[in-house]
Design a protein around this motif. Structure first.
Motif, PDB file in Angstrom:
ATOM      1  N   UNK A 150       0.853  -1.182   0.000  1.00 35.18           N
ATOM      2  CA  UNK A 150       0.000   0.000   0.000  1.00 35.18           C
ATOM      3  C   UNK A 150       0.895   1.240   0.000  1.00 35.18           C
ATOM      4  N   UNK A 151       1.089   1.811  -1.177  1.00 38.55           N
ATOM      5  CA  UNK A 151       1.949   2.992  -1.310  1.00 38.55           C
ATOM      6  C   UNK A 151       1.150   4.292  -1.295  1.00 38.55           C
ATOM      7  N   UNK A 152      -0.167   4.193  -1.133  1.00 38.40           N
ATOM      8  CA  UNK A 152      -0.985   5.381  -1.007  1.00 38.40           C
ATOM      9  C   UNK A 152      -1.203   6.122  -2.313  1.00 38.40           C
ATOM     10  N   UNK A 153      -1.503   7.395  -2.207  1.00 39.70           N
ATOM     11  CA  UNK A 153      -1.735   8.229  -3.387  1.00 39.70           C
ATOM     12  C   UNK A 153      -0.414   8.607  -4.044  1.00 39.70           C
ATOM     13  N   UNK A 180      -4.047   5.367   1.096  1.00 34.86           N
ATOM     14  CA  UNK A 180      -4.555   6.392   0.177  1.00 34.86           C
ATOM     15  C   UNK A 180      -5.591   7.272   0.868  1.00 34.86           C
ATOM     16  N   UNK A 181      -6.439   6.663   1.705  1.00 34.97           N
ATOM     17  CA  UNK A 181      -7.426   7.437   2.454  1.00 34.97           C
ATOM     18  C   UNK A 181      -6.733   8.486   3.317  1.00 34.97           C
ATOM     19  N   UNK A 182      -5.741   8.069   4.079  1.00 34.21           N
ATOM     20  CA  UNK A 182      -5.083   9.009   4.994  1.00 34.21           C
ATOM     21  C   UNK A 182      -4.224  10.021   4.245  1.00 34.21           C
ATOM     22  N   UNK A 183      -3.718   9.640   3.075  1.00 38.50           N
ATOM     23  CA  UNK A 183      -3.040  10.632   2.222  1.00 38.50           C
ATOM     24  C   UNK A 183      -4.036  11.690   1.767  1.00 38.50           C
TER      25      UNK A 183
END
Length: 319
Positions: A150-153, A180-183
């Motif tokens: 999970x590398x996020x946005x 991604x949510x927390x980004x």
């Protein structure tokens, strides 16, 4: 209590784009005759784009969606809802309305130009991913152990949220990975929506919202739509309306009774259906279940209509 419903996600437009005659009396879960069983019904019709297709196929689908939208509003007594003025009209007059959204902006090539085209078409809500990763970041598939990092946005995804907000669109966080949510939380300035997501504490599916995620939505004055996909409700062979209510009760216990609505994902779950919610005319069974559980009529009306109405009123343009 009036029988009014706002639903923040369905995939009906995907079928409509291949069959312009199916919206009345057709086999879909959301059709005009089923919507018309309500005093007022506002559905959010998503334009879904598939990352497994080629870009040329996605562009062809975009054209099919455009044709379907034009046919929908020119042929049927359905109000396009693009502004607060449109929303006020529906609240006063009732009837059936449609708000347009994009589910998975992977079709975009030039973010500024494509976002403007979507706005001009009437799109007022957008998500950047689906289950797989897009150019904007990680989708929800990586929320399952062993399905990748999970590398996020991406930086493009973070910048895109700013463009979405500047345009005046609503940013939809359903289908994001957890990171991604927390980004998104770090860069988003406006209240966002999880258009069709449930409680991870009640059902630990990677598509659901953890308590911390839901509380962030509440803190911002956002919205979460309860999804009717059975795997997001319970890990049982048959899923029922009372199990849907368990997600609502959990969110209410967190203090989120003003941030819950319906986001059924009807016509997007295939043959997987909740017993008692076989189509959109049966969504009202959720209201009936809540009343059985001694929820007040005011709270039930909030969950079925007012919460989403109030959220849209502060997010849509006035005219």
């Amino acid at each position: 209590m009036k029988k009014r419903l706002i639903d923040t996600h369905c995939d009906t437009l995907m079928f409509y784009s291949h069959d312009l005659d199916g919206f009345v009396g057709g086999p879909w879960k959301v059709t005009l005759d089923k919507m018309s069983t309500y005093d007022a019904y506002l559905g959010t019709f998503a334009m879904y784009y598939d990352l497994t297709q080629t870009q040329q196929q996605r562009l062809e689908q975009a054209q099919a969606y455009r044709k379907a939208v034009e046919h929908l509003f020119s042929t049927h007594p359905v109000h396009p809802v693009r502004t607060v003025q449109d929303l006020d009209f529906m609240e006063k007059e009732g009837g059936c309305g449609v708000l347009l959204s994009i589910e998975n902006a992977c079709v975009f090539e030039d973010d500024d130009k494509d976002l403007q085209k979507a706005w001009d078409m009437g799109v007022r809500m957008i998500s950047l991913t689906h289950s797989k990763n897009s150019q904007y970041g990680c989708g929800n598939r990586v929320n399952v152990p062993g399905e990748g990092e999970d590398t996020g946005l991406t930086e493009r995804g973070k910048a895109m949220i700013g463009k979405i907000e500047k345009m005046g669109m609503i940013y939809d966080v359903s289908h994001l990975s957890f990171k991604s949510f927390w980004d998104a939380v770090e860069v988003a300035q406006k209240p966002f929506i999880a258009s069709h997501s449930n409680s991870h504490a009640v059902c630990g599916h990677g598509r659901n919202l953890t308590d911390e995620m839901f509380l962030e939505i509440v803190r911002r004055g956002g919205l979460a739509g309860i999804c009717f996909a059975p795997p997001f409700i319970a890990d049982t062979e048959v899923v029922t309306v009372p199990q849907v209510a368990e997600h609502i009760e959990h969110f209410c216990a967190l203090g989120g009774e003003k941030c819950i609505c319906m986001g059924g994902d009807l016509d997007g779950t295939g043959d997987m259906l909740i017993r008692g919610i076989e189509d959109c005319s049966k969504t009202w069974s959720v209201a009936e279940e809540l009343l059985k559980r001694n929820y007040s009529e005011q709270t039930v009306e909030d969950i079925m209509w007012n919460n989403a109405r109030n959220y849209l009123a502060k997010m849509l343009p006035e005219k």
